[in-house]
Design an enzyme around this catalytic site. Structure first.
Site, PDB file in Angstrom:
ATOM      1  N   GLU A 213      -1.250  -0.279   9.857  1.00 32.40           N
ATOM      2  CA  GLU A 213      -2.675   0.033   9.735  1.00 32.40           C
ATOM      3  C   GLU A 213      -3.496  -0.591  10.853  1.00 32.40           C
ATOM      4  O   GLU A 213      -4.281   0.088  11.512  1.00 32.40           O
ATOM      5  CB  GLU A 213      -3.225  -0.434   8.381  1.00 32.40           C
TER       6      GLU A 213
ATOM      7  N   ARG B  61       1.163  -0.367   6.356  1.00 34.87           N
ATOM      8  CA  ARG B  61       0.452   0.279   5.246  1.00 34.87           C
ATOM      9  C   ARG B  61       1.289   1.333   4.538  1.00 34.87           C
ATOM     10  O   ARG B  61       1.112   1.581   3.361  1.00 34.87           O
ATOM     11  CB  ARG B  61      -0.826   0.938   5.761  1.00 34.87           C
TER      12      ARG B  61
ATOM     13  N   HIS C  10       0.816  -1.219   0.000  1.00 32.40           N
ATOM     14  CA  HIS C  10       0.000   0.000   0.000  1.00 32.40           C
ATOM     15  C   HIS C  10       0.850   1.270   0.000  1.00 32.40           C
ATOM     16  O   HIS C  10       0.334   2.368  -0.213  1.00 32.40           O
ATOM     17  CB  HIS C  10      -0.950   0.011   1.194  1.00 32.40           C
TER      18      HIS C  10
ATOM     19  N   ARG D  86      -7.676   6.577  10.723  1.00 32.43           N
ATOM     20  CA  ARG D  86      -9.079   6.767  10.361  1.00 32.43           C
ATOM     21  C   ARG D  86      -9.942   5.899  11.264  1.00 32.43           C
ATOM     22  O   ARG D  86      -9.502   4.863  11.749  1.00 32.43           O
ATOM     23  CB  ARG D  86      -9.313   6.344   8.909  1.00 32.43           C
TER      24      ARG D  86
END
EC number: 5.5.1.5
Length: 366
Positions: A213, A197, A149, A275
């Site tokens: 992540e 990530r 990623h 997030r």
């Protein structure tokens, strides 16, 4: 000049590139151009070439290339399919172009990563004299269950480091004069639940920072000068508040996902974000002070962001000053500009763009 321009893409169709103007004297943001691009090629991650004359996009099943003539004149020039696994481009697979990295040194190749299923290959593209994505020159193999990623070069652009989220490891490749790469090795993440990530590197090349992540932390690595492999220092820092409920009591799934980490222009600071997986929760942004050698001196803050961040919450420090940083979210579609001053962060401007999938990462043009 007080006026700066940033470009932003979207997670979902229809494809478009949005140009936002930020005035650093009046402290205002406004949308000045929506550039239509191929509708089925929304750009979930974009980057400039070394001269900011081309934008390269990760665009669903394609890698796309745009000539940037001015902040408001952006012209689509090429789209290439995902390379590697023969099923990656099939309409019934979830394989998706997710990230690309443009070299800053000749031959200025572009390094691209697909994600989800059938993503076990990195794609290397050559560019034309004007910087247009030209040819898929190499599809180098990671492993079958790979999902890269994020990647970063060392300062000499000799070694390429990849964050493998699904295989839970970090990879090191050596870049050849042709722009192609060869494998050096890989190391497993410190914890089976980390899932790297993103990676960032200190300007000295001494230290690598891996954003986990699922682990919702930054892990610090020192680069072995003999092997050029990253070695975990056993120093890590949280990207969500310690002790916060981080699992859904009904499903057992994680409530937070760390997103992106990036250094400021001076290399003295690093920002990172996370997030939330539910809109009623908030994401977080963290700031770190780095020593001159590159090790993390301390975590300066960990603060909530206005929304969950959606798929985004991507931090984007200004590439020529420590003073400004942009952050985007696709829950409500905000681009926000923050000022970093005396090791305090405060928001100075924002604009909401209520378009489908806005906004993914912001890139600073001028």
């Amino acid at each position: 000049m007080p006026l700066h321009h940033l470009m932003i893409g979207t997670w979902t169709p229809p494809g478009a590139i949005f140009t936002v103007q930020f005035d650093d004297e009046k402290l205002t943001c406004k949308l000045i151009k929506r550039t239509e691009i191929p509708q089925d090629e929304p750009i979930s991650w974009m980057t400039f070439d070394h001269e900011r004359k081309n934008i390269y996009g990760a665009a669903m099943k394609k890698w796309s290339s745009f000539a940037v003539k001015s902040p408001t004149e952006i012209v689509h020039e090429a789209s290439h399919p995902i390379g590697g696994h023969p099923r990656a481009n099939d309409a019934d697979t979830n394989t998706r172009a997710i990230f690309l990295l443009a070299a800053k040194q000749p031959p200025y190749a572009v390094y691209a990563n697909p994600f989800y299923k059938f993503a076990g290959y990195g794609n290397v593209f050559s560019v034309s004299e004007t910087g247009k994505l030209e040819k898929n020159v190499q599809n180098y193999e990671y492993q079958e269950n790979t999902g890269i990623h994020g990647m970063v070069f060392d300062p000499t652009e000799t070694y390429l480091y990849s964050a493998d989220l699904t295989a839970n490891k970090l990879w090191t490749h050596r870049k050849l004069a042709s722009g192609e790469v060869e494998l050096v090795g890989s190391v497993d993440a410190p914890d089976p639940g980390d899932h790297p990530r993103w990676v960032a590197m200190h300007p000295t090349g001494n230290y690598l920072y891996a954003l986990m992540e699922a682990g919702n932390r930054i892990c610090e690595y020192v680069i072995d000068p003999a092997t050029h492999m990253p070695v975990y220092t056993h120093h890590s820092f949280p990207l969500i508040p310690p002790g916060i409920p981080d699992r859904d009591p009904e499903t057992g799934k994680g409530l937070y996902r760390a997103d992106v980490c990036a250094l400021t222009f001076s290399g003295k600071y690093m920002f990172a974000s996370s997030r939330a997986n539910k809109f009623e929760l908030q994401g977080y942004i963290a700031g770190f002070k780095l020593r001159d050698c590159g090790s993390i001196e301390k975590q300066l803050f960990l603060s909530p962001t206005p929304t969950s961040g959606g798929h985004s919450n991507a931090v984007s420090p200004c590439p020529w000053s420590d003073e400004w940083m942009a952050i985007t979210d696709d829950q409500e579609g905000w681009l926000e500009i923050y000022r970093w001053k005396d090791e305090f962060l405060h928001r100075v401007a924002r604009v909401r763009i209520p378009e489908p999938g806005f906004g993914m990462n912001a890139i600073w043009y001028d």
